[in-house]
Design a protein around this motif. Structure first.
Motif, PDB file in Angstrom:
ATOM      1  N   ARG A   1      -4.858   1.096   0.435  1.00  0.00           N
ATOM      2  CA  ARG A   1      -4.415   0.258  -0.637  1.00  0.00           C
ATOM      3  C   ARG A   1      -3.079   0.093  -0.853  1.00  0.00           C
ATOM      4  O   ARG A   1      -2.637  -0.499  -1.551  1.00  0.00           O
ATOM      5  CB  ARG A   1      -5.197   0.804  -1.752  1.00  0.00           C
ATOM      6  CG  ARG A   1      -6.570   0.667  -1.819  1.00  0.00           C
ATOM      7  CD  ARG A   1      -7.266   1.504  -3.003  1.00  0.00           C
ATOM      8  NE  ARG A   1      -7.334   2.710  -2.552  1.00  0.00           N
ATOM      9  CZ  ARG A   1      -8.304   3.423  -1.778  1.00  0.00           C
ATOM     10  NH1 ARG A   1      -9.226   2.967  -1.530  1.00  0.00           N
ATOM     11  NH2 ARG A   1      -8.129   4.873  -1.560  1.00  0.00           N
TER      12      ARG A   1
ATOM     13  N   ASP B   1      -4.319  -2.736  -6.937  1.00  0.00           N
ATOM     14  CA  ASP B   1      -4.877  -2.413  -7.930  1.00  0.00           C
ATOM     15  C   ASP B   1      -5.908  -3.448  -8.526  1.00  0.00           C
ATOM     16  O   ASP B   1      -5.583  -4.588  -8.358  1.00  0.00           O
ATOM     17  CB  ASP B   1      -3.647  -1.660  -9.319  1.00  0.00           C
ATOM     18  CG  ASP B   1      -4.716  -0.652 -10.056  1.00  0.00           C
ATOM     19  OD1 ASP B   1      -5.876  -0.348  -9.688  1.00  0.00           O
ATOM     20  OD2 ASP B   1      -3.890  -0.165 -10.633  1.00  0.00           O
ATOM     21  N   ILE B   2      -6.875  -3.066  -9.220  1.00  0.00           N
ATOM     22  CA  ILE B   2      -7.698  -3.755  -9.820  1.00  0.00           C
ATOM     23  C   ILE B   2      -7.326  -3.800 -11.471  1.00  0.00           C
ATOM     24  O   ILE B   2      -7.363  -2.866 -12.013  1.00  0.00           O
ATOM     25  CB  ILE B   2      -9.022  -3.376  -9.734  1.00  0.00           C
ATOM     26  CG1 ILE B   2      -9.495  -3.299  -8.139  1.00  0.00           C
ATOM     27  CG2 ILE B   2     -10.028  -4.405 -10.375  1.00  0.00           C
ATOM     28  CD1 ILE B   2      -9.636  -4.789  -7.451  1.00  0.00           C
ATOM     29  N   SER B   3      -7.005  -4.922 -12.138  1.00  0.00           N
ATOM     30  CA  SER B   3      -6.842  -4.893 -13.536  1.00  0.00           C
ATOM     31  C   SER B   3      -7.938  -5.042 -14.207  1.00  0.00           C
ATOM     32  O   SER B   3      -9.194  -5.100 -13.710  1.00  0.00           O
ATOM     33  CB  SER B   3      -5.827  -6.194 -13.979  1.00  0.00           C
ATOM     34  OG  SER B   3      -6.631  -7.294 -13.746  1.00  0.00           O
ATOM     35  N   PRO B   4      -7.785  -4.600 -15.605  1.00  0.00           N
ATOM     36  CA  PRO B   4      -9.212  -4.643 -16.384  1.00  0.00           C
ATOM     37  C   PRO B   4      -9.950  -5.893 -16.488  1.00  0.00           C
ATOM     38  O   PRO B   4     -11.042  -6.046 -16.850  1.00  0.00           O
ATOM     39  CB  PRO B   4      -8.613  -3.959 -17.905  1.00  0.00           C
ATOM     40  CG  PRO B   4      -7.441  -3.467 -17.546  1.00  0.00           C
ATOM     41  CD  PRO B   4      -6.747  -4.111 -16.161  1.00  0.00           C
TER      42      PRO B   4
ATOM     43  N   ASN C   1     -10.538  -7.632 -14.231  1.00  0.00           N
ATOM     44  CA  ASN C   1     -11.028  -8.088 -13.120  1.00  0.00           C
ATOM     45  C   ASN C   1     -10.166  -9.063 -12.167  1.00  0.00           C
ATOM     46  O   ASN C   1     -10.898 -10.038 -11.275  1.00  0.00           O
ATOM     47  CB  ASN C   1     -12.482  -8.531 -13.073  1.00  0.00           C
ATOM     48  CG  ASN C   1     -13.664  -7.398 -12.982  1.00  0.00           C
ATOM     49  OD1 ASN C   1     -13.232  -6.480 -13.493  1.00  0.00           O
ATOM     50  ND2 ASN C   1     -14.734  -7.972 -12.842  1.00  0.00           N
TER      51      ASN C   1
ATOM     52  N   VAL D   1     -11.008 -11.075  -8.529  1.00  0.00           N
ATOM     53  CA  VAL D   1     -11.691 -10.418  -7.816  1.00  0.00           C
ATOM     54  C   VAL D   1     -12.876 -11.100  -7.068  1.00  0.00           C
ATOM     55  O   VAL D   1     -13.245 -10.757  -5.928  1.00  0.00           O
ATOM     56  CB  VAL D   1     -12.260  -9.245  -8.527  1.00  0.00           C
ATOM     57  CG1 VAL D   1     -13.397  -8.349  -8.092  1.00  0.00           C
ATOM     58  CG2 VAL D   1     -11.348  -7.991  -8.783  1.00  0.00           C
TER      59      VAL D   1
ATOM     60  N   ILE E   1     -12.759 -12.687  -3.573  1.00  0.00           N
ATOM     61  CA  ILE E   1     -13.006 -11.543  -2.473  1.00  0.00           C
ATOM     62  C   ILE E   1     -14.656 -11.501  -1.925  1.00  0.00           C
ATOM     63  O   ILE E   1     -15.321 -11.408  -2.937  1.00  0.00           O
ATOM     64  CB  ILE E   1     -12.422  -9.932  -2.716  1.00  0.00           C
ATOM     65  CG1 ILE E   1     -11.074 -10.307  -3.019  1.00  0.00           C
ATOM     66  CG2 ILE E   1     -12.702  -9.165  -1.739  1.00  0.00           C
ATOM     67  CD1 ILE E   1     -10.489  -9.146  -3.625  1.00  0.00           C
TER      68      ILE E   1
ATOM     69  N   ILE F   1     -14.528  -3.505  -0.084  1.00  0.00           N
ATOM     70  CA  ILE F   1     -15.005  -2.338  -0.884  1.00  0.00           C
ATOM     71  C   ILE F   1     -13.843  -1.261  -1.364  1.00  0.00           C
ATOM     72  O   ILE F   1     -13.565  -1.052  -2.251  1.00  0.00           O
ATOM     73  CB  ILE F   1     -16.455  -1.824  -0.539  1.00  0.00           C
ATOM     74  CG1 ILE F   1     -17.386  -2.951  -0.635  1.00  0.00           C
ATOM     75  CG2 ILE F   1     -16.741  -0.778  -1.860  1.00  0.00           C
ATOM     76  CD1 ILE F   1     -18.742  -2.390  -0.011  1.00  0.00           C
ATOM     77  N   THR F   2     -13.175  -1.058  -0.130  1.00  0.00           N
ATOM     78  CA  THR F   2     -12.206  -0.007  -0.269  1.00  0.00           C
ATOM     79  C   THR F   2     -11.275  -0.315  -1.438  1.00  0.00           C
ATOM     80  O   THR F   2     -10.616   0.631  -1.968  1.00  0.00           O
ATOM     81  CB  THR F   2     -11.433   0.118   0.896  1.00  0.00           C
ATOM     82  OG1 THR F   2     -12.686   0.438   2.030  1.00  0.00           O
ATOM     83  CG2 THR F   2     -10.786   1.427   1.083  1.00  0.00           C
TER      84      THR F   2
ATOM     85  N   LEU G   1     -11.596  -1.352  -4.150  1.00  0.00           N
ATOM     86  CA  LEU G   1     -12.355  -0.771  -5.628  1.00  0.00           C
ATOM     87  C   LEU G   1     -12.279   0.574  -5.847  1.00  0.00           C
ATOM     88  O   LEU G   1     -12.425   1.103  -6.634  1.00  0.00           O
ATOM     89  CB  LEU G   1     -13.612  -1.496  -5.786  1.00  0.00           C
ATOM     90  CG  LEU G   1     -13.854  -3.035  -5.900  1.00  0.00           C
ATOM     91  CD1 LEU G   1     -15.485  -3.527  -5.609  1.00  0.00           C
ATOM     92  CD2 LEU G   1     -12.989  -3.497  -6.497  1.00  0.00           C
ATOM     93  N   ASN G   2     -12.302   1.380  -4.593  1.00  0.00           N
ATOM     94  CA  ASN G   2     -12.369   2.680  -4.698  1.00  0.00           C
ATOM     95  C   ASN G   2     -11.283   3.465  -5.495  1.00  0.00           C
ATOM     96  O   ASN G   2     -10.091   3.216  -5.114  1.00  0.00           O
ATOM     97  CB  ASN G   2     -12.342   3.290  -3.015  1.00  0.00           C
ATOM     98  CG  ASN G   2     -13.748   3.412  -2.470  1.00  0.00           C
ATOM     99  OD1 ASN G   2     -14.807   2.822  -3.150  1.00  0.00           O
ATOM    100  ND2 ASN G   2     -13.891   3.429  -1.448  1.00  0.00           N
ATOM    101  N   LYS G   3     -11.611   4.519  -6.452  1.00  0.00           N
ATOM    102  CA  LYS G   3     -10.412   5.471  -6.767  1.00  0.00           C
ATOM    103  C   LYS G   3     -11.060   7.095  -6.295  1.00  0.00           C
ATOM    104  O   LYS G   3     -12.100   6.948  -6.282  1.00  0.00           O
ATOM    105  CB  LYS G   3     -10.898   5.490  -8.355  1.00  0.00           C
ATOM    106  CG  LYS G   3     -10.877   4.153  -9.004  1.00  0.00           C
ATOM    107  CD  LYS G   3      -9.387   3.623  -8.786  1.00  0.00           C
ATOM    108  CE  LYS G   3      -9.197   2.116  -9.441  1.00  0.00           C
ATOM    109  NZ  LYS G   3      -8.132   1.454  -8.955  1.00  0.00           N
ATOM    110  N   LEU G   4     -10.002   7.405  -5.979  1.00  0.00           N
ATOM    111  CA  LEU G   4     -10.344   8.712  -5.249  1.00  0.00           C
ATOM    112  C   LEU G   4     -10.293   9.949  -6.564  1.00  0.00           C
ATOM    113  O   LEU G   4      -9.383   9.955  -7.260  1.00  0.00           O
ATOM    114  CB  LEU G   4      -9.403   9.202  -4.148  1.00  0.00           C
ATOM    115  CG  LEU G   4      -9.343   8.160  -3.082  1.00  0.00           C
ATOM    116  CD1 LEU G   4      -8.478   8.809  -1.911  1.00  0.00           C
ATOM    117  CD2 LEU G   4     -11.048   8.005  -2.410  1.00  0.00           C
TER     118      LEU G   4
END
Lengths: 204, 209
Positions: free
Chosen positions: B28, B50-53, B55, B145, B148, B192-193, B195-198
């Motif tokens: 990302r 980043d994804i904002s709150p 969307n 979002v 996508i 989908i990656t 959206l991933n948070k590690l």
């Protein structure tokens, strides 16, 4: 002299704390998450759909599935994910929505069936687990774009290692399509709201 | 015994090493090589998603500097590979506003190259919520979002370019800098990656101790 040394060490401690705070902030930066109700559902490959269906064999085939990934030795994050998963299964049942919760281990070497059975039961009897190994696990993870990184796992250390992993969770319809993607740690209340306010989704 | 003063530099070296490892492994984010031969506003330092709150997918492109006035053809450009190839661009000059333009072309056999000519998206094909905003030393490109297709692959890169808009076509005459330069072009990954948070319990714990 003693007084000056005391002040100096206090300043050092403050610097140290500030640095630690900055580091922790850096780690958690970008931890903003979002719940995404997919406009275009993602069909799972038949292999992955079949593996999920086997977890709740004998139960209602029209059941939706809530899937989270993790490992039983995870002390910080997975227990919170599992607690959320259990809460959501109960919240769905209260809304008369049939949903099964599934915990998928990303660490089958340590997470035996016995470990997983005991671990998931600790969060509620309504949760199932999925333990895959080798290529099967890799394909299953790829179907959900799950990211993992193993630390200090090697031939001499097969017990005390840590795993970083993505905390993304998935809501899957009875036909095997991913319909909602959310963060298992931060977005559980969004899903709870979805059960209450978007019932048509579960009737589709 | 280690003096507290000696801990600070050690901690800083450690933190930089760890964050560099994280960044390099993160699809990302692109960390770009600094090029002091370029003007600061044309030298890209990083691109992060980043994804904002609310969307939206936010691409934050940071440069080494910024400018208010200058060569009008210079643009900050974001390239997205997602079934087609898209570019979003804003002027480098802050004084020229932050209206975002979006163009597309078909996927090429070699996507490491940035095509010279692009066709504008029709007004009704532009994603609702497409936007850009200035930040200190850079800009953010914002896409909904919903735009996508998470069943498909995704790739991105950022450039500073000289570009001319003529009617509904865009012509890129020169590339000043590319964020992913030297990395063999944009790497593709599952959407989908994005959206991933590690979760990184090991690192968090080691810093708490």
């Amino acid at each position: 002299m003693k007084y000056i040394s005391k002040i100096r060490s206090r300043i050092y401690r403050q610097y140290f704390s500030a640095m630690l705070a900055i580091l922790l902030l850096a780690v958690s930066a970008g931890s903003e998450a979002a719940t995404v109700l997919l406009r275009r559902p993602i069909p799972l490959l038949p292999e992955a759909a079949t593996q999920l269906n086997q977890v709740h064999t004998g139960k209602d085939p029209r059941m939706w599935q809530l899937v989270v990934f993790g490992f039983a030795h995870c002390k910080d994050v997975c227990p919170a994910s599992l607690a959320n998963l259990s809460m959501l299964v109960k919240a769905a049942a209260a809304e008369k929505i049939r949903i099964g919760g599934i915990f998928v281990t990303i660490d089958p070497d340590r997470d035996t069936d016995a470990v997983l059975s005991q671990y998931t039961k600790a969060f509620g009897t309504d949760l199932g687990y999925l333990r895959l190994e080798g290529g099967e696990l890799e394909r299953f993870k790829a179907a959900f774009s799950v990211e993992t990184a193993f630390y200090t796992k090697n031939a001499g250390n097969m017990l005390n290692y840590q795993v970083d992993h993505s905390t993304t969770a998935f809501l899957i319809d009875p036909a095997g399509n991913i319909r909602v993607i959310f963060d298992a740690l931060t977005d559980a209340t969004d899903i709870e709201d979805l059960f209450r306010r978007n019932r048509t989704l579960f009737e589709s | 015994m280690i003096r507290p003063g000696a801990l600070l530099p050690l901690l800083m070296v450690f933190s930089l090493t760890v964050s560099a490892m994280q960044i390099d492994a993160d699809p990302r984010t692109i960390v770009s090589f600094m090029d002091k031969g370029l003007s600061p506003e044309l030298d890209i330092l990083s691109v992060a998603t980043d994804i904002s709150p609310d969307n939206h997918l936010v691409f934050q492109v940071k440069t080494r500097g910024e400018r208010a006035r200058g060569e009008a053809a210079d643009h900050l450009l974001l390239r997205i590979l997602h079934e087609k190839v898209y570019v979003l661009l804003v002027p480098i000059n802050k004084g020229d506003g932050d209206k975002v333009l979006m163009y597309e072309t078909t996927l090429q056999s070699d996507n490491t190259l940035l095509p010279d000519a692009w066709k504008a998206l029709q007004e009704n094909s532009l994603p609702a919520g497409l936007n850009a905003r200035r930040i200190v030393n850079g800009a953010e490109f914002i896409l909904p979002v919903d735009w996508i297709d998470f069943a498909k692959d995704f790739g991105f890169d950022a450039y500073t370019v000289s570009a001319q808009v003529q009617g509904d076509t865009l012509e890129i005459s020169r590339v000043h800098d590319q964020a992913g330069k030297g990395r063999g072009g944009s790497s593709m990954f599952s959407a989908i990656t994005l959206l991933n948070k590690l979760c990184t319990p090991q690192r968090l714990r080691s810093r708490r101790d």
